[in-house]
Design a protein around this motif. Sequence first.
Motif: not given
Length: 599
Positions: A288-301
């Motif tokens: 989930x932590x890894x998913x959170x970091x991925x989601x943060x990147x997606x949010x910036x995109x």
Amino acid sequence: MMEERANLMHMMKLSVKVLLQSALSLGRSLDADHAPLQQFFVVMEHCLKHGLKVKKSFIGQNKSFFGPLELVEKLCPEASDIATSVRNLPELKTAVGRGRAWLYLALMQKKLADYLKVLIDNKHLLSEFYEPEALMMEEEGMVIVGLLVGLNVLDANLCLKGEDLDSQVGVIDFSLYLKDVQELDGGKEHERITDVLDQKNYVEELNRHLSCTVGDLQSKIDGLEKTNSKLQEELSAATDRICSLQEEQQQLREQNELIRERSEKSVEITKQDTKVELETYKQTRQGLDEMYSDVWKQLKEEKKVRLELEKELELQIGMKTEMEIAMKLLEKDTHEKQDTLVALRQQLEEVKAINLQMFHKVQSAESCLQQKDEAITSFEEKNNQVMSSMKQMEERLQLSERARRGAEERSHKLQQELGGRTCALQQQLSQLHEHSSLEKELKSEKEQRQALQRELQQEKDTSSLLRAELQQVEGLKKELRELQDEKVELQKVCEEQEQALQEMGLHLSQSKLKMEDIKEVNKALKGHTWLKDDEATHCKQCEKEFSISRRKHHCRHCGHIFCNTCSSNELALPSYPRPVRVCDSCHTLLLQRCSSTGS
């Protein structure tokens, strides 16, 4: 509360005593206007209201003595008539009025004491309505019942119709109970006589009451014996049930032990499962932590994409303005298309007329074709018959020609023989004129020759007739071929006309669809709303207020409301079959459009 109970007891005694004395003086029959009777009901009402609980509801507080009187109907079925008659009276609208009417009817039935005794015997029911120190819950209630027994001597004739029982004021008038001493001394002898009579009636009433109570007690004893026998039977059944329940309890204990052992095993298993789940939870936490970091990147995109979308939105707004300009151009096109539609409608009507003519021609051609088909079939049948007869005639001709040839050969031979014979005969005739037999033979041969010539002539005539019939058959064949060619040409014409009709129908359906699209575009472009009559109070153009003389009129083009002077023009619109009312501004605008399209 004790003083109130004592005062009410004294007032009840006085009111009953005065009521009996007045009734004896009047002959024991009382009316509703009798003052001591009215005061008795007032005192009785105060006694029933003493210690009464206040009931709270949505409307407010309610304190009425009709509630406990309604219990008499359940405890004593004889009182149901009184309760129903009280409820059915339309003049009574409050519970106080219904309670007063109930007291009136109970006194007329001479059962007021009986009904109140039934109530006092069931104090557990009265506790819902009265306080514990109320008069009806104490011993004074039984004393009042005893006083009321003496009233069974009286005959009360009370009329409830027309009586305003709801609004009567229950105030005790003490002046009735304050009398002079002289009047009391003067009427002692009369009172003694009346007291004796009252005591006698009272004793009789008590005896009747006691006999009723004895009968009630006897019925209660019988009922108790029955219930006792039933209870004994139920006790024996209960003991049997207890034994069976004890056995079931033992079985349940054994089952409980088994369940406990199973539950302990299941608890151990669940502990192991929870450990495994904890480990999986830790692993999923890392994921989930890894998913959170991925989601943060997606949010910036997505933020970047949002900025790009905003830019595109601005471009679309510019496109929208261009579209509005294009829509205005479309309006002009729609007006031109409306004119073309009118021309198309006229062409459609002409095509319909042509179609009708073609349909009639096709029908006539089909009827002619049917007649020609029938003639062809008849000609074919005749042709077949002629062909068969021709074949027979040809066969006969061949036979006749063969016979003719044979006859010609025979005749030729006979001529040669006859020539030779004639020469010989002439020589012989010259030599032998005496022989007559040869002449006979010559005559017979001449006759045969003539018969053969006749047959030849007949065969020539029949052959000429057959040749003429052959020529007629060939002419019929030519006509048949011509009719078949005409039939093929007519079928081709019919197919071409059907194709033309189908193409015209397709063109018409396409033009109708275009018309509907144009109408929808017009509606979208115009966006005019049909104003209601209530919304407009002044004319749109001259701004004059509407009245009875200046009426409202809708413009069929823009939908606004105008007066008669500002909307007196009429024009033919595409959405209406006839000329309709149009305002002055719309009239000039439409005329300009028509002139521009015409030029």
